[in-house]
Design an enzyme around this catalytic site. Structure first.
Site, short mmCIF file in Angstrom:
data_model
loop_
_atom_site.label_atom_id
_atom_site.label_comp_id
_atom_site.label_asym_id
_atom_site.label_seq_id
_atom_site.Cartn_x
_atom_site.Cartn_y
_atom_site.Cartn_z
N ASP A 294 -9.76 -30.23 3.74
CA ASP A 294 -9.13 -31.41 4.33
C ASP A 294 -9.00 -32.43 3.19
OD1 ASP A 294 -8.06 -33.37 5.96
OD2 ASP A 294 -9.54 -33.14 7.56
C1 NOJ Z 1 -6.73 -35.63 7.29
C2 NOJ Z 1 -6.73 -34.95 8.61
O1 NOJ Z 1 -8.04 -34.74 9.04
C3 NOJ Z 1 -6.00 -33.62 8.58
O2 NOJ Z 1 -5.92 -33.11 9.87
C4 NOJ Z 1 -4.64 -33.78 7.98
O3 NOJ Z 1 -3.96 -32.55 7.97
C5 NOJ Z 1 -4.77 -34.35 6.60
N1 NOJ Z 1 -5.45 -35.64 6.67
C6 NOJ Z 1 -3.44 -34.53 5.90
O4 NOJ Z 1 -2.74 -35.54 6.49
#
Ligand code: NOJ
Length: 875
Positions: A294
């Protein structure tokens, strides 16, 4: 040194801070108790060339990866930095072989940040359809839109959060707190997305069940003084039977990527947790795709690689640092032998195999035709660096006819909770629509960034799992159009706080008052009305309860429509006789008003089923968000002491009354259940897997001449903050910028981390079979029952198959199957579902395998988790 580069580029990854598994502090100062501990599992399993469903992708990946230089392999694994180019994340390109930079883009219900895309119903509404076909079609349509925009990997679907706490901010992005329903929705979405030619990403693996404390910086921004993120402390049985289950379904469906979490699991960070990534995902369940972090969830260099991370997103240590844990550090780590070649080859293989598995080819890559960072047509290609001004948005319309599908899903995912006879509406004389949730956001549906506000009707929640609406049909618009068509009188008051006007309107003769109320939730980086992602409570927003109570005191035909991410408390008014109907319309997406109109007027006979339980009080759920740090300034500890008992399993165990139970939902017709039959199939004994893997393969060679790895030339078109794989110097130690440079792998990596020899297979794993031991999917029983439509209208019924596994520690019932069946009035149709070995097994923590216990088991077929019309002992 050929090229002097700015300090910011000195990629100082934590090669030496590589302690992926914490030491168990027995006498923790603050807690005076042992913190949950995640055991180490090394080496990181390498791909299996014979894995079923991956053979072809593996061959193609092998042909491609074998040609790559080390720098090119590193480029595949490392994002180029936050805002470096157009997508929310991108990898380095391999121009020599024609591979463009891969585009990672959110998300589970829309292509985020673009225009001329659709906004689909949220996962929770799709779950409520209990319809595999609609789940697949939504995944496919999302995949088509992503493909049309040039996306390589679509960052969904979501099975974490699963929905442990109903207040959890992102539950709606996922499907349901039931692992079987979520697992089926995951599998169908993955298949749909990948059939459309885009790699799906099952996220967030695993235990990111709340927004509070998921990231240190974010938490500090809200004034919480913590130094490490929350640890979700999950025991082995709960992990297997609940949280891991839907991810395994995604793996079986061939998902190409998995996103690891911000949070820690048992006090080890999700993206360097070898138990989660090496053991559960790759070893036990044979996941062949790649694990991506993430955004900013990576905290170490080699340690995360050894623990099973394959792709660093967005590539910089923290946004726009210009530094990376990987990039140049990964190049160095392989060059100096800290990381074996087989591991970086495995990362590259997994990434390319996922790419090919989704049907993508190097020759025919869709160019990225949007910029996530702006809707302007022209702007800097390198957004963060403000460099290379050019056309960056082509405004490509990818919507197709998806509006029709969206309308259908949201209508079929609408749950009729109560109906004393006012519905369906039939040319009502006078319709009075009440509430802000029936109207538009006065500033437009996209006025708040990432939908971080709650103005007007609620279509979706807020955060990265959102998109820009191409339009948002409000209930007011759609219901008025219908009223005009019918010749009904129609008036609306699109405010919650207008008691005088509302009373004057709804107390008039013949009024059918339809009150729209809502509650909202979203991702932790946005605070909406005091809700830091997670909901502060389970009550309606904007004094919705008072509104409902007022209207129903003035009008004896009050219908309530709720838009919400999950349960809200209806306790104070749901049984008021003046409230003649209650509908949960979830998060319906762009066709909001049309879908609810279809249901209210009976164009669609409601058949949605609630994918969670509606409890009487917040406390009655037995689980909640942790809102305050509970471990000083160290990692907050969240113990999942409830085990597998979340949502209906908890209510059943506590024998507690509920307002509306999981699986419940009414229709405009009625159904009768009869004739339950269970057929047992002879499938033989369960055979634990034995044997060994191959030894770790390598693909191609790499030069050991450090000169080959420094920045290419003085003319190199260096982009500020961009993450490169190149070293800034041939002196490897100064190139790393790491004071501890020179320590050997043995000195700071866990034992066996670099062992590429053949490894024993786990009994619960499936040699060549993604998803674990293949015998788990043997069909052991076929269950059938007859469903008769005893009413006057055609309708869909959702028969549900539940199981009681018999043990004293087992939930009263667990969902194991369902179908959605169209039944004409008077017609009788057969419901059919199967039970696999996994369905009737429990996780045996001692043997580390699934086992069918000796306890007598019972099958139930019913119309909800508490209306179990038919039952039979499992033979
Ligand atoms: C953080 C989020 O938790 C995740 O779900 C997302 O894909 C990423 N940011 C990218 O935006």
């Amino acid at each position: 040194m050929k090229f002097a580069i700015p300090l910011a580029l000195l990629a100082s990854g934590n090669l030496a801070l590589a302690t992926p598994e914490p030491v168990q502090p027995l006498n923790h100062q603050l807690h005076k108790r042992a913190l949950a501990y995640s055991e180490p599992h090394y080496p990181s399993p390498w791909m299996d060339s014979k894995a079923i469903g991956w053979e072809d992708a593996y061959e193609k990946a092998k042909a491609f990866v074998s040609q790559l230089t080390l720098l090119e392999k590193v480029n595949l694994t490392t994002g180029i930095g936050w805002g470096a180019e157009q997508c929310v994340g991108q990898t380095g390109a391999i121009p020599r072989l024609g591979l463009k930079s891969m585009c990672m883009q959110d998300a589970p219900l829309a292509i985020r940040g673009t225009d001329y895309n659709s906004v689909f119903p949220a996962g929770v509404t799709v779950a409520a359809t209990f319809d595999r076909g609609l789940m697949y079609r939504r995944g496919y349509a999302l995949g088509e839109e992503a493909k049309g925009k040039g996306v390589t990997v679509l960052l969904g679907p979501v099975a974490g959060p699963l929905g442990r706490a109903p207040e959890g901010g992102r539950n709606w992005e996922g499907f349901s707190p039931d692992p079987v329903l979520t697992g089926i929705a995951m599998a169908e979405t993955v298949r749909g997305t990948q059939d459309a030619g885009v790699v799906a990403c099952a996220k967030h693996f695993v235990g990111n069940e709340q927004e509070h404390f998921r990231q240190v910086g974010e938490a500090r921004g809200y004034g919480y003084n913590i130094s490490e993120t929350l640890s979700s402390n999950i025991d082995d049985k709960t992990m297997h039977e609940l949280y891991l289950w839907p991810f395994v379904d995604a793996i079986r469906a061939g998902v190409g990527s998995v996103m690891c979490v911000y949070t820690q699991a048992n006090n080890s960070y999700g993206c360097q947790n070898s138990k989660l990534l090496n053991n559960l995902l790759k070893q036990e369940n044979g996941f062949q795709g790649f694990v991506m972090s993430d955004w900013q969830a990576q905290h170490t260099g080699v340690a995360s690689a050894a623990a099973g991370l394959d792709m660093s997103m967005p590539g910089d240590t923290v946004f726009n640092s210009g530094r990376s844990y990987w990039g140049a550090n990964l190049t160095l780590a392989v060059l100096n032998g800290t990381l074996p070649q087989w591991r970086i080859d495995d990362m590259a293989m997994r990434i390319m195999a996922a790419f090919f598995k989704a049907g993508q080819t190097v020759e025919d890559q869709e160019p990225i035709n949007f910029s996530f960072w702006t809707l302007d047509t022209y702007g800097p290609l390198h957004w963060a660096a403000g460099k290379d001004y050019q056309q960056i948005n082509w405004h490509v319309d990818v919507q197709g006819d998806h509006g029709t599908l969206i309308r259908e899903i949201a209508a079929r995912g609408t749950v009729l909770l109560k109906n004393t006879g006012s519905l369906p509406l039939d040319k009502p004389k006078f319709v009075a629509i009440i509430g802000e949730d029936a109207g538009p956001n006065p500033f437009g549906p996209n006025s708040c960034p990432d939908r971080g506000c709650n103005n007007g009707t609620l279509g979706i929640g807020w955060g990265s799992g959102t998109g820009n609406f191409p339009y948002l049909v409000t209930p007011d618009q759609a219901l008025q159009a219908r009223a005009v068509q019918d010749g009904s009188r129609y008036e609306s008051i699109l405010r919650n706080h207008a008691p005088t006007e509302i009373k004057a309107l709804v107390s008039q003769q013949d009024a059918t008052a339809i009150v729209f109320v809502n509650a909202n939730a979203g991702e932790g980086y946005i605070n909406v009305e005091g809700n830091e992602g997670d909901r502060l409570n389970l009550t309606l927003w904007k004094e919705g309860d008072a509104l409902v109570k007022n209207v129903s005191s003035w009008c004896n035909n009050t219908i309530v429509v709720i838009h919400s991410p999950g349960p809200v408390l209806l306790t104070e008014w749901y049984d008021n006789p003046n409230i003649t109907a209650i509908l949960w319309a979830g998060m319906p997406g762009q066709e909001n008003g049309n879908s609810i109109t279809d249901v209210l007027y009976g164009r669609v006979n409601p058949s949605g089923r609630t994918p969670f339980t509606w409890g009487a009080t917040r406390e009655s759920y037995g689980t909640d968000v942790l809102y305050e740090p509970n471990n000083g300034n160290e990692a907050p500890q969240q113990d999942y002491t409830e085990g597998v008992f979340i949502d209906y399993r908890h209510f059943d165990k506590a024998d507690a009354p509920v307002l509306y139970e999981f699986g419940y939902g009414l229709s405009y017709t009625t159904f009768n259940y009869s004739n339950l039959k269970i057929e047992k199939h002879e499938v033989g004994e369960y055979t634990p897997t034995t044997g060994q893997t191959e030894q770790a393969p390598t693909f191609g060679n790499f030069s050991e001449n450090v000169e080959d790895y420094v920045f290419p030339s003085e003319e190199f078109p260096y982009v500020y903050q961009f993450i490169y794989p190149y070293l800034n110097s041939t002196a490897m130690s100064s190139s790393s910028g790491d004071a501890d440079y020179g320590k050997t792998a043995e000195e700071f990596l866990p034992p066996k981390a670099n062992d590429g020899s053949a490894q024993p297979l786990l009994p619960s794993s499936g040699h060549h079979h993604p998803g674990g031991n293949p015998a788990l999917y043997d069909i052991m029983y076929t269950v059938t029952a007859d469903i008769t439509n005893t009413g006057k209208l055609a309708g869909d019924e959702v028969p549900q198959l539940y199981l009681n596994l018999g043990g004293p520690e087992d939930p009263k019932v667990v969902l194991r199957g369902f179908d959605r069946l169209r039944v004409e009035p008077g017609e009788k149709v057969q419901f059919r579902a199967v039970l696999t070995r996994r369905d009737v097994s429990s996780w045996d923590t001692e043997n580390q395998d699934w086992v069918i216990t000796d306890f007598p088991k019972k099958v139930f077929v019913g119309s909800s988790s508490r209306k179990l019309e038919l039952e039979e002992v499992l033979p």
